[in-house]
Scaffold this motif. Structure first.
Motif, PDB file in Angstrom:
ATOM      1  N   LEU A  60       0.808  -1.287  -0.034  1.00 37.07           N
ATOM      2  CA  LEU A  60       0.000  -0.053   0.235  1.00 37.07           C
ATOM      3  C   LEU A  60       0.878   1.234   0.111  1.00 37.07           C
ATOM      4  O   LEU A  60       1.533   1.423   1.052  1.00 37.07           O
ATOM      5  N   ASN A  61       0.785   1.836  -1.083  1.00 33.13           N
ATOM      6  CA  ASN A  61       1.920   3.320  -1.227  1.00 33.13           C
ATOM      7  C   ASN A  61       0.639   4.380  -1.297  1.00 33.13           C
ATOM      8  O   ASN A  61      -0.461   4.207  -1.467  1.00 33.13           O
ATOM      9  N   LEU A  62       1.267   5.532  -1.374  1.00 39.70           N
ATOM     10  CA  LEU A  62       0.304   6.783  -1.321  1.00 39.70           C
ATOM     11  C   LEU A  62       0.274   7.535  -2.328  1.00 39.70           C
ATOM     12  O   LEU A  62       1.312   7.659  -3.310  1.00 39.70           O
ATOM     13  N   TYR A  63      -0.922   7.829  -2.919  1.00 44.31           N
ATOM     14  CA  TYR A  63      -1.324   8.616  -4.255  1.00 44.31           C
ATOM     15  C   TYR A  63      -2.110   9.974  -3.673  1.00 44.31           C
ATOM     16  O   TYR A  63      -2.769   9.875  -2.674  1.00 44.31           O
ATOM     17  N   GLN A  64      -2.348  10.809  -4.536  1.00 45.74           N
ATOM     18  CA  GLN A  64      -3.153  11.913  -4.510  1.00 45.74           C
ATOM     19  C   GLN A  64      -3.919  12.145  -5.684  1.00 45.74           C
ATOM     20  O   GLN A  64      -3.374  11.895  -6.994  1.00 45.74           O
ATOM     21  N   LYS A  65      -5.103  12.844  -5.724  1.00 49.85           N
ATOM     22  CA  LYS A  65      -5.894  12.953  -6.917  1.00 49.85           C
ATOM     23  C   LYS A  65      -6.891  14.101  -6.576  1.00 49.85           C
ATOM     24  O   LYS A  65      -7.223  14.284  -5.364  1.00 49.85           O
ATOM     25  N   LEU A  76       2.588   9.563  -4.569  1.00 48.38           N
ATOM     26  CA  LEU A  76       3.357  10.625  -3.801  1.00 48.38           C
ATOM     27  C   LEU A  76       4.394   9.856  -3.126  1.00 48.38           C
ATOM     28  O   LEU A  76       5.502  10.664  -3.113  1.00 48.38           O
ATOM     29  N   TYR A  77       4.473   8.875  -2.750  1.00 47.13           N
ATOM     30  CA  TYR A  77       5.306   8.122  -2.038  1.00 47.13           C
ATOM     31  C   TYR A  77       5.111   6.496  -2.019  1.00 47.13           C
ATOM     32  O   TYR A  77       4.044   6.073  -1.814  1.00 47.13           O
ATOM     33  N   GLU A  78       6.275   6.064  -2.391  1.00 47.24           N
ATOM     34  CA  GLU A  78       6.436   4.489  -2.412  1.00 47.24           C
ATOM     35  C   GLU A  78       7.691   4.122  -1.748  1.00 47.24           C
ATOM     36  O   GLU A  78       8.731   4.809  -1.957  1.00 47.24           O
TER      37      GLU A  78
END
Length: 263
Positions: A60-65, A76-78
């Motif tokens: 589970l990595n971080l995304y934005q929209k 955003l970050y992996e």
């Protein structure tokens, strides 16, 4: 943040996606479309963006929209180490608190700060041999509420941000999922007996003052990362809850009924 929309992770056909509910219109709109699972999300302070996690690359990595669904999703970050759960955006929009799954026997789950500009290199906020989770900035950005099991049971603590400084225990006899009231005068959390609690706090001075802790009401919260949210004025709560199943009509079983006919 304005109380008009709700972001929720919804499971359909064995796949979890984020949907946005328009509260006034009772209308839902799908927000993510990837075949991977999107589990946890957090609004930006102005409501224009949503940060969420997704396992489309394994962990589970971080995304934005953009919250209106326009544009493309941005990673955003992996990393290849742990699952990441977005917890709270700072009021100035510059940082995101996120929690990790169990990283190692040495540090366990941790709470980190992700800068949302520059090199976006995470900085540990609470990193110890215990299990720390959640993580919520106070409205003025001076404190962070989080959960730790350092005492042998899950309790809610508050520590100064960015530190250093001593922490204060908020919960009494256990607690999970802390949230601040928008004016910073209360911290809410879930007690082990499923009661939603409110602790009076004052963080305007050099140290945090903790006042009365009282139960508000009992909830049947689902097992999820954050099973509830609270309105800005602290007067309305949104709870992901287990609905009660209607009891089935009783069944009567008659045995040896042929003997009764002979009589």
């Amino acid at each position: 943040p304005d109380g008009k929309r709700v972001a929720v992770s919804l499971t359909e056909r064995n796949n979890r996606d984020i949907w946005i509910y328009d509260v006034a219109r009772s209308l839902r709109t799908r927000f993510t479309f990837d075949p991977a699972n999107e589990e946890t999300m957090n609004w930006s302070p102005d409501g224009s963006r949503i940060i969420f996690n997704s396992n489309r690359k394994g962990l589970l990595n971080l995304y934005q929209k953009a919250s209106d669904g326009s544009g493309t999703e941005e990673l955003l970050y992996e990393d290849a180490l742990v699952n990441k759960y977005p917890m709270n955006w700072s009021a100035d929009g510059k940082f995101m608190l996120y929690a990790t799954g169990t990283a190692s026997p040495r540090t366990g789950a941790d709470v980190l700060v992700l800068p949302l500009s520059g090199d976006r290199k995470p900085v540990p906020f609470i990193q110890a041999q215990f299990q720390e989770f959640y993580g919520q900035f106070s409205p003025d950005g001076r404190w962070v509420a989080y959960r730790s099991n350092e005492s042998g049971t899950n309790e809610i603590y508050v520590a100064p941000y960015p530190g250093p400084g001593g922490k204060r225990q908020i919960s009494i006899a256990g607690g999970n999922a802390p949230r601040w009231r928008r004016d910073g005068t209360e911290i809410f959390y879930l007690a082990p007996d499923n009661k939603l609690m409110a602790a009076a706090v004052n963080g305007k001075g050099a140290s945090l003052e903790v006042g009365e802790v009282k139960p508000l009401f009992e909830v049947r919260a689902t097992v999820s990362t954050y099973p509830y949210d609270v309105s800005a004025d602290g007067q309305r709560f949104l709870v992901s809850t287990n609905t009660e199943q209607a009891a089935a009509a009783p069944i009567t079983v008659v045995v040896n009924w042929m003997a009764g006919l002979k009589k």
